[in-house]
Design a protein around this motif. Sequence first.
Motif, short mmCIF file in Angstrom:
data_model
loop_
_atom_site.label_atom_id
_atom_site.label_comp_id
_atom_site.label_asym_id
_atom_site.label_seq_id
_atom_site.Cartn_x
_atom_site.Cartn_y
_atom_site.Cartn_z
N ASN A 211 0.79 -1.30 0.05
CA ASN A 211 0.03 0.11 0.00
C ASN A 211 0.78 1.25 -0.11
N ARG A 212 1.94 1.39 0.79
CA ARG A 212 3.12 2.32 0.63
C ARG A 212 3.26 2.80 -0.63
N ARG A 213 4.03 1.73 -1.32
CA ARG A 213 4.15 1.78 -2.57
C ARG A 213 3.08 2.44 -3.64
N LEU A 214 1.99 1.72 -3.44
CA LEU A 214 0.66 2.26 -4.18
C LEU A 214 0.50 3.57 -4.13
N ARG A 215 0.60 4.18 -3.00
CA ARG A 215 0.44 5.72 -2.56
C ARG A 215 1.50 6.55 -3.25
N GLN A 216 2.58 6.09 -3.04
CA GLN A 216 4.01 6.87 -3.56
C GLN A 216 3.86 6.88 -5.18
#
Lengths: 419, 164
Positions: free
Chosen positions: A338-343
Amino acid sequence: MNVVPRASQWGELIRADRVHGSLYTDPAIFEAELQNIWYRTWVYVGHESEVPNANDYVVKSIGPQSVIMTRDEQGKINLLLNRCSHRGNQVCSYDKGNARSFTCPFHSWTFANDGRLVGYAFPDGYEGQDRSKLALGRVTRVQSYRGFVFGSFAAEGPTLEEHLGGAAETIDRLVRFSPEGEVEVTAGFLKHRVKANWKFILENECDGYHPAFVHSSIFGVADSAIGKLYGGASTAVTRDYGNGHTEIDLRPEFRKRDAPMSWFGTTEERLPDYTARMKAAYGNEQAREIMIDGTPHVMIFPNLFIAEIQMFVIQPLAVDDSVQHVTALQFKGAPDMNRRLRQQTMGSVGPAGLLLADDSEMYERCHRGVLARSPEWIFLGRGEQRERQDELGFKIGHVTDEIPSRGIWRHYRSLMEAV
Amino acid sequence: MLSRESSATLISAVTAFIYKEARLQDEHQYEAWEALWTDDGVYWVPANGDDIDPEKEMSIIYDNRSRISLRIKQLLTGKRHTQTPQSRLRRLVSNIELLDGQPGGDISVASNSMVFESSLRDDTIWAARNEYRLRYVDGELRMAYKKVNLVNNEKALFTLSFLI
């Protein structure tokens, strides 16, 4: 034109391989679209995860109308119109919150979060009135598919499942990227406004012809492998699911790569927690298949675009004014993913996005362009001679072919002619 | 606590820096603007309020140093269509104030700005509160952090593809 075509005349504006420019610019046609599409067919409104708790609400929209999506005390999702049943004042002025009731600031009429009128000031003036007839307006039918909440103002008509048809499978495919099988919409929306007709956005979402040109500036400097997916030699396909739903199916290319998470420009090793959770949830073999195939790129007519790592909701405000609401997809039980998706989403989309600012520039230039009177038509014939069918009977073509636009307009015509 | 004299010297240096940054942005001097950043620079334009958690919620821009560099490289291709042709820009900067010092010695400063943009779409006015952390590197002031709190960041915004 400024006169809405009669049912028999839509065929003069919409042909198999071309559409008339006035469909994008005529205010009377926009008004007809509100009635025949936005206030009739199934429209995506919000996601259940945006109102996780009893009494949560979030303000959404259907076209220019403000819609309050609530979860009432019984846990039921309601789509209420943000308009006091007394004199029309908006009863809710905040984007989201938790409230059992909404009190209109004008004359203090109070509505429960399921829409019932529960009280008004100085009630002696309303003696004999039936309160149950003075509830908030609501979207007539509300249905969810895997957490995605849709509304339709038509009391009768196809069910949501019938409307989604073959495209429902793309949402099934999407939720598998959560080890718990659920998408969450929790990262907040960027709201990107464009001075352009909403259909330029709708048609661009599954246009595989433009990325090589509109996005060459970022593909070049970011050393991105995305450009090749949309090249002449690509084996990816465009698909028309019917009912206006369209897809760019990139799986043929990702299966050739045969590398899990390559679709997202990363590897299993860089997302160890996610990979372990996916394998635990689906078993090694199925997890591997899911993670090779990648998430869908699908435009659910008329307003929900799932774009691999983010989702867009298209909102028409006027014939030449539209908003793209966009957020990162988040998968339940996948924190490192999810963190990578947001970034990645923040870099790509929204008003300053390295991709979407250029798409939006094209929408606005197209809108100004079609105000010119000649040639009168938008030509959508690319790949018509090489359309074929997939194993389920849906039309497919080369990734750069205009099958999606033709499919959208075929459905659009049927909706406009139906009334 | 700085003496009155050194505070005046500092605000004068900081003001000159902020004016220079504004001019480089207005005139699309991308490489010179990028050179103002420290190696750990963070460029942040929040959405939906000024106090969101950028690690959890969407921002309009939330660039680390390498993404700042990518943004500049894209502009330098000349094929960033939304800036081809470039917006014509002029901004006014005012209300420059030194704020409490940061741990580690960075200089904390804030300003207000109003930007007039003329683009193919139309003329657009942008207004913001800007928060900086500045640092002396080899005797020159550099930006380690710039946060741009747009006044209307809760609303639907037109494309913002110039350097804000």
